[in-house]
Each structure stands twice: as C-alpha cells, then as structure tokens.
Design an enzyme around this catalytic site. Structure first.
Site, PDB file in Angstrom:
ATOM      1  N   SER A   1       0.856  -1.186   0.000  1.00  0.00           N
ATOM      2  CA  SER A   1       0.000   0.000   0.000  1.00  0.00           C
ATOM      3  C   SER A   1       0.899   1.245   0.000  1.00  0.00           C
ATOM      4  O   SER A   1       2.105   1.143  -0.223  1.00  0.00           O
ATOM      5  CB  SER A   1      -0.938  -0.026   1.210  1.00  0.00           C
TER       6      SER A   1
ATOM      7  N   SER B   1      -7.632   6.126   4.264  1.00  0.00           N
ATOM      8  CA  SER B   1      -7.977   4.822   3.685  1.00  0.00           C
ATOM      9  C   SER B   1      -9.455   4.510   3.940  1.00  0.00           C
ATOM     10  O   SER B   1     -10.029   3.660   3.277  1.00  0.00           O
ATOM     11  CB  SER B   1      -7.068   3.716   4.226  1.00  0.00           C
TER      12      SER B   1
ATOM     13  N   GLY C   1      -5.104  12.338   4.856  1.00  0.00           N
ATOM     14  CA  GLY C   1      -6.445  12.290   4.257  1.00  0.00           C
ATOM     15  C   GLY C   1      -6.455  11.395   3.028  1.00  0.00           C
ATOM     16  O   GLY C   1      -5.447  10.776   2.675  1.00  0.00           O
TER      17      GLY C   1
ATOM     18  N   HIS D   1       3.984  21.371  21.489  1.00  0.00           N
ATOM     19  CA  HIS D   1       4.528  22.726  21.325  1.00  0.00           C
ATOM     20  C   HIS D   1       5.437  23.151  22.479  1.00  0.00           C
ATOM     21  O   HIS D   1       6.071  24.203  22.423  1.00  0.00           O
ATOM     22  CB  HIS D   1       3.371  23.724  21.160  1.00  0.00           C
TER      23      HIS D   1
ATOM     24  N   ASP E   1       8.887  23.594  17.732  1.00  0.00           N
ATOM     25  CA  ASP E   1       8.339  24.845  17.198  1.00  0.00           C
ATOM     26  C   ASP E   1       7.833  24.638  15.772  1.00  0.00           C
ATOM     27  O   ASP E   1       8.132  23.630  15.115  1.00  0.00           O
ATOM     28  CB  ASP E   1       9.383  25.978  17.270  1.00  0.00           C
TER      29      ASP E   1
HETATM   30  N1  COA Z   1      -6.268   7.591   0.066  1.00  0.00           N
HETATM   31  C1  COA Z   1      -6.788   6.777  -0.856  1.00  0.00           C
HETATM   32  N2  COA Z   1      -6.606   5.433  -0.859  1.00  0.00           N
HETATM   33  C2  COA Z   1      -5.878   4.906   0.141  1.00  0.00           C
HETATM   34  C3  COA Z   1      -5.319   5.701   1.148  1.00  0.00           C
HETATM   35  C4  COA Z   1      -5.531   7.102   1.090  1.00  0.00           C
HETATM   36  N3  COA Z   1      -5.027   7.912   2.017  1.00  0.00           N
HETATM   37  N4  COA Z   1      -4.648   4.895   2.000  1.00  0.00           N
HETATM   38  C5  COA Z   1      -4.790   3.655   1.544  1.00  0.00           C
HETATM   39  N5  COA Z   1      -5.527   3.654   0.428  1.00  0.00           N
HETATM   40  C6  COA Z   1      -5.891   2.494  -0.374  1.00  0.00           C
HETATM   41  C7  COA Z   1      -4.763   1.486  -0.363  1.00  0.00           C
HETATM   42  O1  COA Z   1      -3.770   1.819  -1.279  1.00  0.00           O
HETATM   43  C8  COA Z   1      -5.512   0.221  -0.690  1.00  0.00           C
HETATM   44  O2  COA Z   1      -5.809   0.176  -2.084  1.00  0.00           O
HETATM   45  P1  COA Z   1      -5.328  -1.058  -2.989  1.00  0.00           P
HETATM   46  O3  COA Z   1      -6.213  -2.190  -2.613  1.00  0.00           O
HETATM   47  O4  COA Z   1      -5.493  -0.565  -4.367  1.00  0.00           O
HETATM   48  O5  COA Z   1      -3.908  -1.359  -2.654  1.00  0.00           O
HETATM   49  C9  COA Z   1      -6.813   0.410   0.051  1.00  0.00           C
HETATM   50  O6  COA Z   1      -6.960   1.806   0.263  1.00  0.00           O
HETATM   51  C10 COA Z   1      -6.862  -0.316   1.377  1.00  0.00           C
HETATM   52  O7  COA Z   1      -5.664  -0.057   2.073  1.00  0.00           O
HETATM   53  P2  COA Z   1      -5.422  -0.726   3.509  1.00  0.00           P
HETATM   54  O8  COA Z   1      -5.592  -2.187   3.425  1.00  0.00           O
HETATM   55  O9  COA Z   1      -6.262  -0.026   4.515  1.00  0.00           O
HETATM   56  O10 COA Z   1      -3.862  -0.513   3.759  1.00  0.00           O
HETATM   57  P3  COA Z   1      -3.039   0.760   4.201  1.00  0.00           P
HETATM   58  O11 COA Z   1      -1.659   0.257   4.390  1.00  0.00           O
HETATM   59  O12 COA Z   1      -3.197   1.883   3.266  1.00  0.00           O
HETATM   60  O13 COA Z   1      -3.622   1.178   5.615  1.00  0.00           O
HETATM   61  C11 COA Z   1      -4.178   0.972   7.926  1.00  0.00           C
HETATM   62  C12 COA Z   1      -3.452   0.356   6.719  1.00  0.00           C
HETATM   63  C13 COA Z   1      -3.946   0.081   9.104  1.00  0.00           C
HETATM   64  C14 COA Z   1      -3.612   2.358   8.184  1.00  0.00           C
HETATM   65  C15 COA Z   1      -5.688   1.103   7.578  1.00  0.00           C
HETATM   66  O14 COA Z   1      -6.212  -0.149   7.271  1.00  0.00           O
HETATM   67  C16 COA Z   1      -6.505   1.710   8.707  1.00  0.00           C
HETATM   68  O15 COA Z   1      -6.848   1.056   9.693  1.00  0.00           O
HETATM   69  N6  COA Z   1      -6.820   3.026   8.582  1.00  0.00           N
HETATM   70  C17 COA Z   1      -7.635   3.735   9.579  1.00  0.00           C
HETATM   71  C18 COA Z   1      -6.752   4.435  10.588  1.00  0.00           C
HETATM   72  C19 COA Z   1      -7.587   5.149  11.625  1.00  0.00           C
HETATM   73  O16 COA Z   1      -8.633   4.668  12.059  1.00  0.00           O
HETATM   74  N7  COA Z   1      -7.131   6.350  11.998  1.00  0.00           N
HETATM   75  C20 COA Z   1      -7.868   7.184  12.895  1.00  0.00           C
HETATM   76  C21 COA Z   1      -7.307   7.113  14.257  1.00  0.00           C
HETATM   77  S1  COA Z   1      -8.183   8.165  15.372  1.00  0.00           S
END
Ligand code: COA
Length: 303
Positions: A127, A224, A245, A273, A277
């Site tokens: 990814s 994602s 994002g 902070h 900075d």
């Molecule tokens: N924008 C668009 N597409 C995105 C993306 C983004 N920012 N990030 C990932 N994707 C795509 C990936 O490339 C993948 O596409 P593919 O099948 O064509 O390869 C697909 O979305 C699924 O990706 P994922 O399996 O989620 O892998 P990842 O390595 O990108 O992300 C995690 C792994 C663990 C970060 C993700 O699964 C997750 O849990 N995200 C949520 C985090 C969260 O809850 N944050 C808030 C905390 S308060």
C-alpha cells in the site's frame, strides 16, 4: 444475559473457542431473523483486494437498514476503548501545535502501480503506508526531536535511536496503534512485510504487547477510510503525529503553468509545542513531502 442466551448453545469463533460479540450477534440474528447493526469495520472497510480498480480511492459505505431499538443502553467502557480513555486524557495535557499541507502523490501513485505486482509476487500487499513510513524515517534522521519523548515534568528530552513508527489501525476491537520497529534500517519492502503481518494480527485481535508498545512517532491514515482533513492527537510519551487524508484526483499546475490531473493528499501534523516549534515541523514536513513527491530522491538516502 440481556437476551437470555444460554452460552452453551453458542459456538465461539475466538481463540480457544472463546465467544465473541459477533458470535452472540450472529446467534441472535439466526434466532430472531433480526437485522443487527453491522460492526463499523464490516460497514466501512471491505477486505483488501489486489484487483481493485486503479482509480479507486475511498470504499463506498454499504447502506443497511437503520436499526431503532427504542430504548437507551448503558454499557461499561472496557478493553481498547478503556485504554483510549487513559491515553487521550493524558494527551489533553500536551499543548498541541497543528501544521497542515498538501502533497502531490502523482509520481508515487505511478510507482506503486509498478511495484504492487512485484510485491504481490512475493506474497506482500504494497500500500502507500510503507512509503509514508520510510519518508518519515528519513525525515526523522534530520529532525530527531520529532522522534523523542519528554519526561513527566518536561525536564528532559530523550532522543530515541530507533524509529518505531506507529500506525493507527482500525480493527473490530477498536483503535489500536501497533508500530513497525526500526524503520530507519528497513527497506520499503520490509516495512510492507511487517505492515502486512501487523494488519493480519490486528484483524485477528492477536497483536502482541511488543507490537503495541515502544512506538516513537505515529502516522494515522484515516484517508484509507475517507475524509480529506483530520486533526490527530499525540500519543504520549511521543511528541508528534501525522494524520493523512484521502488521495484525490484534482487539477493542479505544473512548472510550465499547464493544468494536469494530480493525485493530492492532505497531511496534518500535530506536535508537542512545549519542545517543538512551527519552523521545525514545517521543515520536517517539507522534507517528507519532497521524498513522496519525488520518490526517486529516497533512493539517494536509502541505506
Ligand atoms: N487515500 C486513498 N486510498 C488509500 C489511502 C488514502 N489515504 N490509503 C490507503 N488507500 C488504499 C490502499 O492503497 C488500498 O488500495 P489497494 O487495494 O489498491 O492497494 C486500500 O486503500 C486499502 O488499504 P489498507 O488495506 O487499509 O492498507 P493501508 O496500508 O493503506 O492502511 C491501515 C493500513 C492500518 C492504516 C488502515 O487499514 C486503517 O486502519 N486506517 C484507519 C486508521 C484510523 O482509524 N485512523 C484514525 C485514528 S483516530
């Protein structure tokens, strides 16, 4: 107890046959034919598929009939949610500084398309995260204060030697933040391999304490799931975190002033902070951004 279910009649799908919430919900569904609220994970995140269309960015939420129970419900806060209460209450004591920018990932999107099948032939899903982590680590080598921690009275700073970069992960059990250890000495492929392992264990609720502790810096890829902007909260005792994002196709100008279709992503950094900075955060962000906008720059600094 709420539904007068005899646990002896429920088949547990958890470790050693443990009965999970899903087992109870499935049991109830079979008994009553009722459509129960889906878990947030099932609703928002279809299982990753390597065959997804190239231009797909955000999974479309599955629409389900809304459920109206008609009565209030109180339940204890426990498990990962309880841990979140503790960590986030501690985080509230940190004066957060915010810094945002947009990153043009057009080149990185192309590069990942080329490398994805290569990684897949080695059994690894590639990814964007491994690139985000590697670029962050290269940046941290130049800005070690962002990979540091402060003691309780904020009297001493400890600069951490290892870049154990945490990844906010959305799981059935809730938000967890396992970390990839020693990113500074890992290749992009090694980071991807480790990330695959953490995701697999995270989904199964089987991450170890080692995986979940010792983080020194965090990235939260909320993109994602969806969303253009997010404001992340620092995970103490760390001092900085980045929220990413969704990558979106948007018009931008190239150096000749021509409009082209760019793959844009917003990043939002939050830093402590008291010791960091704005100029430091900005310089780090610029460097991180330059590695991702020109992925070949990373080659120069890879060990
Ligand atoms: N924008 C668009 N597409 C995105 C993306 C983004 N920012 N990030 C990932 N994707 C795509 C990936 O490339 C993948 O596409 P593919 O099948 O064509 O390869 C697909 O979305 C699924 O990706 P994922 O399996 O989620 O892998 P990842 O390595 O990108 O992300 C995690 C792994 C663990 C970060 C993700 O699964 C997750 O849990 N995200 C949520 C985090 C969260 O809850 N944050 C808030 C905390 S308060």
């Amino acid at each position: 107890m709420e539904n007068n279910i005899k646990l002896s009649e429920v088949v547990g799908s958890g470790k050693d046959g443990r009965i999970l919430k899903e087992d109870i919900l499935n049991f109830l569904e079979k008994q009553t034919g009722a459509i129960l609220p889906p878990s947030p994970k099932a609703e928002m995140m279809p299982p990753p598929s390597p065959q997804k269309p190239k231009d797909k960015t955000i999974p479309i939420p599955v629409s389900r009939p809304p459920v109206f129970t008609g009565k209030d419900k109180t339940e204890p806060i426990k498990g990962f949610q309880k841990a979140m209460v503790k960590t986030m209450s501690a985080a509230l004591k940190i004066p957060h500084f915010g810094y945002c920018d947009e990153v043009d990932l057009t080149e990185l999107v192309k590069l990942r398309e080329e490398l994805k099948p290569v990684a897949l032939s080695r059994g690894i899903k590639l990814s964007f995260m491994p690139f985000f982590l590697k670029a962050a680590s290269l940046g941290l080598l130049q800005f070690p204060i962002l990979n540091a921690s402060v003691d309780e009275g904020c009297q001493n700073i400890t600069y951490k030697a290892s870049h154990n970069i945490g990844i906010a992960m959305d799981t059935q059990q809730g938000l967890i933040v396992p970390n990839v250890k020693n990113v500074q000495i890992c290749s992009v492929f090694e980071i991807a391999t480790e990330l695959n392992r953490l995701q697999k264990l995270g989904t199964a609720g089987q991450l170890s304490t080692t995986d979940l502790t010792g983080g020194t810096f965090t990235l939260s890829n909320i993109g994602s799931i969806g969303g253009t902007y997010a404001k992340a909260v620092i995970l103490p005792p760390e001092v900085a975190i980045g929220a990413l994002g969704s990558i979106r196709a948007l018009p931008r100008f190239n150096q000749k002033g021509e409009v082209y279709q760019a793959q844009m992503m917003n990043v939002s950094w939050s830093a402590d902070h008291r010791i960091i900075d704005g100029a430091t955060m900005s310089r780090f962000s610029n460097l991180w951004k330059s590695y991702l906008e020109n992925p070949s720059f990373m080659l120069l600094d890879l060990k």
